[in-house]
Design a protein around this motif. Structure first.
Motif, PDB file in Angstrom:
ATOM      1  N   ILE A 181      28.698  63.599  56.586  1.00  0.00           N
ATOM      2  CA  ILE A 181      29.843  64.319  57.162  1.00  0.00           C
ATOM      3  C   ILE A 181      29.302  65.566  57.874  1.00  0.00           C
ATOM      4  CG2 ILE A 181      32.044  65.479  56.676  1.00  0.00           C
ATOM      5  CD1 ILE A 181      32.254  63.798  54.131  1.00  0.00           C
ATOM      6  N   PRO A 182      29.657  65.760  59.137  1.00  0.00           N
ATOM      7  CA  PRO A 182      29.136  66.922  59.879  1.00  0.00           C
ATOM      8  C   PRO A 182      29.432  68.235  59.151  1.00  0.00           C
ATOM      9  CG  PRO A 182      30.279  65.417  61.357  1.00  0.00           C
ATOM     10  CD  PRO A 182      30.527  64.918  59.968  1.00  0.00           C
ATOM     11  N   ASP A 183      28.490  69.175  59.271  1.00  0.00           N
ATOM     12  CA  ASP A 183      28.628  70.449  58.551  1.00  0.00           C
ATOM     13  C   ASP A 183      29.888  71.216  58.949  1.00  0.00           C
ATOM     14  OD1 ASP A 183      26.359  69.920  57.169  1.00  0.00           O
ATOM     15  OD2 ASP A 183      25.040  71.099  58.482  1.00  0.00           O
ATOM     16  N   ASN A 184      30.342  71.044  60.182  1.00  0.00           N
ATOM     17  CA  ASN A 184      31.538  71.787  60.608  1.00  0.00           C
ATOM     18  C   ASN A 184      32.845  71.097  60.198  1.00  0.00           C
ATOM     19  OD1 ASN A 184      30.924  69.710  62.430  1.00  0.00           O
ATOM     20  ND2 ASN A 184      32.056  70.683  64.098  1.00  0.00           N
ATOM     21  N   TRP A 185      32.741  69.989  59.457  1.00  0.00           N
ATOM     22  CA  TRP A 185      33.941  69.288  58.997  1.00  0.00           C
ATOM     23  C   TRP A 185      34.166  69.475  57.503  1.00  0.00           C
ATOM     24  CZ3 TRP A 185      34.204  63.666  61.404  1.00  0.00           C
ATOM     25  CH2 TRP A 185      34.091  63.761  62.812  1.00  0.00           C
ATOM     26  N   ARG A 186      33.249  70.105  56.811  1.00  0.00           N
ATOM     27  CA  ARG A 186      33.352  70.152  55.349  1.00  0.00           C
ATOM     28  C   ARG A 186      32.607  71.362  54.786  1.00  0.00           C
ATOM     29  NH1 ARG A 186      29.657  66.602  51.885  1.00  0.00           N
ATOM     30  NH2 ARG A 186      29.214  68.614  51.005  1.00  0.00           N
ATOM     31  N   LYS A 207      44.369  71.351  64.356  1.00  0.00           N
ATOM     32  CA  LYS A 207      43.857  72.713  64.191  1.00  0.00           C
ATOM     33  C   LYS A 207      42.345  72.792  64.419  1.00  0.00           C
ATOM     34  CE  LYS A 207      43.692  76.633  60.990  1.00  0.00           C
ATOM     35  NZ  LYS A 207      44.219  77.670  61.862  1.00  0.00           N
ATOM     36  N   PHE A 208      41.630  71.783  63.944  1.00  0.00           N
ATOM     37  CA  PHE A 208      40.164  71.897  63.956  1.00  0.00           C
ATOM     38  C   PHE A 208      39.495  70.961  64.977  1.00  0.00           C
ATOM     39  CE2 PHE A 208      41.625  73.177  59.744  1.00  0.00           C
ATOM     40  CZ  PHE A 208      41.001  74.403  59.594  1.00  0.00           C
ATOM     41  N   GLY A 209      40.279  70.160  65.677  1.00  0.00           N
ATOM     42  CA  GLY A 209      39.709  69.245  66.664  1.00  0.00           C
ATOM     43  C   GLY A 209      38.836  68.175  66.035  1.00  0.00           C
ATOM     44  N   VAL A 210      39.142  67.827  64.792  1.00  0.00           N
ATOM     45  CA  VAL A 210      38.325  66.856  64.066  1.00  0.00           C
ATOM     46  C   VAL A 210      39.133  65.581  63.836  1.00  0.00           C
ATOM     47  CG1 VAL A 210      37.277  66.370  61.811  1.00  0.00           C
ATOM     48  CG2 VAL A 210      36.937  68.609  62.880  1.00  0.00           C
ATOM     49  N   ASP A 211      38.556  64.432  64.187  1.00  0.00           N
ATOM     50  CA  ASP A 211      39.209  63.158  63.902  1.00  0.00           C
ATOM     51  C   ASP A 211      38.326  62.384  62.923  1.00  0.00           C
ATOM     52  OD1 ASP A 211      40.463  60.732  63.798  1.00  0.00           O
ATOM     53  OD2 ASP A 211      40.772  60.569  65.963  1.00  0.00           O
ATOM     54  N   LYS A 212      38.716  62.419  61.651  1.00  0.00           N
ATOM     55  CA  LYS A 212      37.861  61.816  60.620  1.00  0.00           C
ATOM     56  C   LYS A 212      37.781  60.308  60.726  1.00  0.00           C
ATOM     57  CE  LYS A 212      36.543  64.303  56.582  1.00  0.00           C
ATOM     58  NZ  LYS A 212      36.672  64.452  55.151  1.00  0.00           N
ATOM     59  N   ARG A 213      38.730  59.712  61.445  1.00  0.00           N
ATOM     60  CA  ARG A 213      38.680  58.259  61.613  1.00  0.00           C
ATOM     61  C   ARG A 213      37.386  57.838  62.297  1.00  0.00           C
ATOM     62  NH1 ARG A 213      44.072  57.084  64.789  1.00  0.00           N
ATOM     63  NH2 ARG A 213      43.171  58.798  65.956  1.00  0.00           N
ATOM     64  N   LYS A 214      36.850  58.729  63.152  1.00  0.00           N
ATOM     65  CA  LYS A 214      35.588  58.416  63.843  1.00  0.00           C
ATOM     66  C   LYS A 214      34.480  58.151  62.830  1.00  0.00           C
ATOM     67  CE  LYS A 214      36.677  61.246  67.872  1.00  0.00           C
ATOM     68  NZ  LYS A 214      36.494  62.554  68.501  1.00  0.00           N
ATOM     69  N   LEU A 215      34.487  58.969  61.786  1.00  0.00           N
ATOM     70  CA  LEU A 215      33.466  58.833  60.744  1.00  0.00           C
ATOM     71  C   LEU A 215      33.675  57.536  59.954  1.00  0.00           C
ATOM     72  CD1 LEU A 215      31.234  60.750  59.441  1.00  0.00           C
ATOM     73  CD2 LEU A 215      32.959  61.272  57.749  1.00  0.00           C
ATOM     74  N   HIS A 216      34.918  57.314  59.522  1.00  0.00           N
ATOM     75  CA  HIS A 216      35.212  56.135  58.693  1.00  0.00           C
ATOM     76  C   HIS A 216      34.970  54.839  59.466  1.00  0.00           C
ATOM     77  CE1 HIS A 216      38.192  59.086  56.696  1.00  0.00           C
ATOM     78  NE2 HIS A 216      36.988  59.234  56.204  1.00  0.00           N
ATOM     79  N   LEU A 217      35.418  54.820  60.722  1.00  0.00           N
ATOM     80  CA  LEU A 217      35.253  53.596  61.512  1.00  0.00           C
ATOM     81  C   LEU A 217      33.788  53.376  61.881  1.00  0.00           C
ATOM     82  CD1 LEU A 217      38.450  53.966  63.711  1.00  0.00           C
ATOM     83  CD2 LEU A 217      38.022  52.150  62.059  1.00  0.00           C
ATOM     84  N   SER A 218      33.067  54.473  62.104  1.00  0.00           N
ATOM     85  CA  SER A 218      31.628  54.341  62.401  1.00  0.00           C
ATOM     86  C   SER A 218      30.906  53.684  61.237  1.00  0.00           C
ATOM     87  CB  SER A 218      31.014  55.717  62.682  1.00  0.00           C
ATOM     88  OG  SER A 218      31.567  56.252  63.849  1.00  0.00           O
ATOM     89  N   ASP A 219      31.277  54.089  60.036  1.00  0.00           N
ATOM     90  CA  ASP A 219      30.675  53.480  58.839  1.00  0.00           C
ATOM     91  C   ASP A 219      30.924  51.976  58.823  1.00  0.00           C
ATOM     92  OD1 ASP A 219      29.325  55.455  57.281  1.00  0.00           O
ATOM     93  OD2 ASP A 219      31.261  56.387  56.849  1.00  0.00           O
ATOM     94  N   LEU A 220      32.154  51.581  59.173  1.00  0.00           N
ATOM     95  CA  LEU A 220      32.475  50.149  59.177  1.00  0.00           C
ATOM     96  C   LEU A 220      31.713  49.410  60.279  1.00  0.00           C
ATOM     97  CD1 LEU A 220      36.341  50.173  58.437  1.00  0.00           C
ATOM     98  CD2 LEU A 220      34.467  49.741  56.857  1.00  0.00           C
ATOM     99  N   ILE A 221      31.502  50.086  61.416  1.00  0.00           N
ATOM    100  CA  ILE A 221      30.713  49.464  62.498  1.00  0.00           C
ATOM    101  C   ILE A 221      29.294  49.213  61.999  1.00  0.00           C
ATOM    102  CG2 ILE A 221      29.696  49.828  64.792  1.00  0.00           C
ATOM    103  CD1 ILE A 221      32.149  51.593  65.474  1.00  0.00           C
ATOM    104  N   LEU A 222      28.715  50.242  61.369  1.00  0.00           N
ATOM    105  CA  LEU A 222      27.330  50.118  60.902  1.00  0.00           C
ATOM    106  C   LEU A 222      27.206  49.072  59.797  1.00  0.00           C
ATOM    107  CD1 LEU A 222      26.120  53.832  60.822  1.00  0.00           C
ATOM    108  CD2 LEU A 222      26.148  52.221  62.705  1.00  0.00           C
ATOM    109  N   ASN A 223      28.307  48.881  59.050  1.00  0.00           N
ATOM    110  CA  ASN A 223      28.294  47.882  57.973  1.00  0.00           C
ATOM    111  C   ASN A 223      28.705  46.505  58.500  1.00  0.00           C
ATOM    112  OD1 ASN A 223      27.630  47.604  55.246  1.00  0.00           O
ATOM    113  ND2 ASN A 223      29.777  47.560  54.619  1.00  0.00           N
ATOM    114  N   ARG A 224      28.841  46.419  59.832  1.00  0.00           N
ATOM    115  CA  ARG A 224      29.192  45.172  60.540  1.00  0.00           C
ATOM    116  C   ARG A 224      30.510  44.566  60.055  1.00  0.00           C
ATOM    117  NH1 ARG A 224      23.180  42.610  60.668  1.00  0.00           N
ATOM    118  NH2 ARG A 224      22.297  44.153  62.067  1.00  0.00           N
ATOM    119  N   GLU A 225      31.449  45.436  59.679  1.00  0.00           N
ATOM    120  CA  GLU A 225      32.762  44.919  59.261  1.00  0.00           C
ATOM    121  C   GLU A 225      33.732  44.899  60.436  1.00  0.00           C
ATOM    122  OE1 GLU A 225      34.219  45.605  55.407  1.00  0.00           O
ATOM    123  OE2 GLU A 225      32.398  46.603  54.736  1.00  0.00           O
ATOM    124  N   ILE A 226      33.502  45.758  61.426  1.00  0.00           N
ATOM    125  CA  ILE A 226      34.262  45.693  62.685  1.00  0.00           C
ATOM    126  C   ILE A 226      33.283  45.974  63.829  1.00  0.00           C
ATOM    127  CG2 ILE A 226      36.540  46.382  61.802  1.00  0.00           C
ATOM    128  CD1 ILE A 226      35.973  49.220  62.724  1.00  0.00           C
TER     129      ILE A 226
END
Lengths: 357, 238
Positions: A180-185, A272-291
């Motif tokens: 998770i990027p440092d500026n998101w958490r 407020k923060f310009g952060v879309d966490k779906r990018k992180l979750h969906l990226s994980d699924l891409i890397l896991n070859r689920e989508i």
């Protein structure tokens, strides 16, 4: 050989320039997805799993481990796996006042369908509400720090109470591998930061568990295991098994077992923060070859606007005792960093240095 | 199908659980519990006013809390499925019942207790004449009174004689997990109409098909619709 390119977007995953220190590489991904891809080269996971399960079997006591359950697929699947292996554990749930109907229903199904015992730790909502409002007043990004910190504290509390030496969580590299990027958490064990941000609230019941407590627990031999890292975990397969066996119901998105988390990820973070966490979750699924990436890009197109939320759902603001105008004001205020408040950053760095030696 | 969620509130509007109306334990935010129940298909809320409130001198305060018009906004405006909540009183205090009706509660019920018949009958009579019989109901706490057919027949006869609007059978648990089906069948045989409400602890694990036309009262006790199960029932809190 990786070659840095001047791009705002990764061509493998969905991570982009909104993540701190983002760097895209030609053809092979970015500094967020590349470490995960390199880590995926086949390891002897199953041997590790066998060893872990054997150790748990040999552990004395009624409960072999404490397992945190949120009602989400990862923790539910951990409970299922352990039950299938004949290992009885204590399932611990933290009720922070934001559980969705689906989450409570799924937890109940898992509890009823397995041989594990279950306990729900209820946080005192009036105190928590004031702390949460303090976090909003402070304009810091990681409001969920409050809940993640308390969840860890509660797991350690029950481990101590029942003299259990193992805590098992549902964290996994396969669906949560990207850092998770440092500026998101913010650092989740930072009790000092929580206390300072919510210093106006009288703390009576909130369970603190700072870095020092964590070290003490480690010295006492309490260890954490992320069980799903030791199997070939596929989220969709896991969901299918849970649905078939327990009539588990799936959520529309990741972490939607909590009404607040959904609100935080859908409304607060993007607006407020310009952060879309779906990018992180969906990226994980891409890397896991689920989508694939195209599916992920399509999934991210729909956006809930602030005004749509304010017109349709007042439950959350009502529960937080906030008016629409107060919330609009909060969304438009400048953001602050967690490091603007007292924190355990120096302690953590010091400990890290010692551990490295 | 009519499902009713039961809430015991402290004076601060915290949802609490008591053991025989003593030793209150905080069990979560009442608004979230109400939302979870509402999303689970619960159509009504029921507030228990218990000995705990009387013992702690807060019986009147609860009346004030529930008597506050905001409580209806607090619960009803944001939870679309909910009807105006009803309220159970363990001991009939007519003054408090009036207060509950004034703030929009549509029914007030009394828990049946041997030795208190005259008092309850009087309260039911007063309320019935002012608000109609549908505004009153009588509660039979099965776990407390027992599952004996004689007692049940007597109870049903008394309820009919007093002219209460509804009967509620509360806390019919078999091993604290689900409704005691055999007992419910026995009740079905005794019942002359289908307006008997069956209640039990343990969340929404009702067995619709098995129990046919009977209606259910679901007494949900701990945080959301989660109940403690297993051999080690650990209460929340450090």
């Amino acid at each position: 050989m990786k070659k840095a390119i001047n791009s705002h977007f990764c061509n493998v995953c969905l991570m982009d320039h909104t993540a701190a220190n983002f760097q895209a590489y030609e053809d092979i991904g970015c500094n967020y997805c590349l470490p995960v891809l390199m880590n995926k080269s086949g390891s002897s996971k199953h041997e590790d799993l066998e060893k872990i399960l054997n150790n748990l079997h040999e552990t004395p006591g009624e409960y072999k481990a404490v397992v945190g359950v949120s009602g989400g697929v990862d923790s539910s699947y951990v409970a299922h796996l352990l039950d299938q292996s004949g290992i009885k554990v204590l399932l611990v749930h933290m009720d922070n006042g934001w559980d969705s109907h689906l989450a409570t229903s799924n937890i109940k199904k898992i509890v009823n369908g397995t041989r594990h015992d279950f306990v729900s730790y209820v946080l005192y909502w009036p105190e928590l509400r004031d702390m949460q409002k303090s976090f909003m007043l402070a304009d810091v990004v990681d409001i969920e720090l409050l809940y993640d910190h308390a969840a860890a504290a509660i797991l350690y509390y029950y481990a101590k109470k029942f003299k259990i030496k193992t805590i098992i969580d549902g964290v996994n590299q396969q669906t949560e591998g990207i850092k998770i990027p440092d500026n998101w958490r913010w650092y989740k064990y930072d009790g000092v930061n929580i206390r300072d941000i919510s210093r106006r609230v009288t703390h009576v019941n909130y369970p603190y568990f700072g870095t020092i407590d964590r070290i003490k627990a480690k010295i006492k031999g309490i260890k954490r295991i992320s069980l799903l890292n030791h199997i070939s975990f596929q989220k969709n397969d896991a969901l299918k098994k849970l649905e078939d066996r327990y009539k588990y119901q799936r959520y529309a998105g990741k972490h939607e077992e909590s009404t607040f988390t959904k609100f935080y990820q859908d409304i607060i973070l993007p607006n407020k923060f310009g952060v879309d966490k779906r990018k992180l979750h969906l990226s994980d699924l891409i890397l896991n070859r689920e989508i694939d990436r195209d599916q992920a890009v399509n999934a991210i197109k729909s956006v809930k606007t602030l005004e749509y939320f304010l017109d349709t759902d007042c439950f959350i603001l009502n529960k937080l005792n906030l008016s629409k105008n107060e919330f609009r004001n909060y969304i438009t205020r400048p953001i602050k960093k967690h490091s603007d408040f007292r924190n355990e950053y120096a302690t953590v760095n010091f400990v890290k240095k010692i551990v490295r030696r | 199908m009519r499902l009713i969620g039961e809430l015991i509130l402290s004076c601060e509007l915290d949802a609490i659980k008591t053991t025989s109306f003593n030793d209150p334990v905080y069990c979560g935010d009442c608004l979230n519990i109400s939302k979870i129940w509402s999303d689970s298909g619960i159509s009504e809320l029921l507030f228990s006013i218990t000995k705990y409130h009387r013992k702690n001198n807060s019986y009147k305060k609860i009346g004030n809390v529930t008597g506050n018009p905001e409580i209806n906004e607090y619960f009803s405006d944001y939870i679309s499925n909910l009807r105006v909540p009803a309220s159970i009183c363990i001991y009939p205090e007519i003054e408090d019942c009036h207060r509950l009706f004034e703030c929009g509660f549509d029914r007030v019920g009394f828990c049946y207790e041997k030795g208190k018949e005259t008092e309850i009958e009087y309260a039911v009579d007063v309320l019935r004449s002012q608000y109609g019989s549908q505004a009153t109901f009588l509660v039979y706490e099965v776990c407390k009174i027992g599952k004996y057919v004689d007692e049940l027949s007597e109870f049903i006869n008394i309820a009919e004689k007093w002219g209460v609007g509804e009967l509620i059978f509360k806390d019919i648990a078999a091993e604290n997990k689900c409704a005691d089906t055999e007992f419910c069948k026995k009740l079905a045989e005794l019942a002359r109409d289908s307006e008997i409400l069956i209640g039990y602890s343990g969340g929404l694990q009702y067995e619709k098909e098995k129990l046919g036309k009977l209606k259910f009262f679901s007494s949900l006790s701990l945080g959301g619709d989660i109940t403690f199960i297993g051999s080690n029932n650990v209460l929340p809190g450090f």
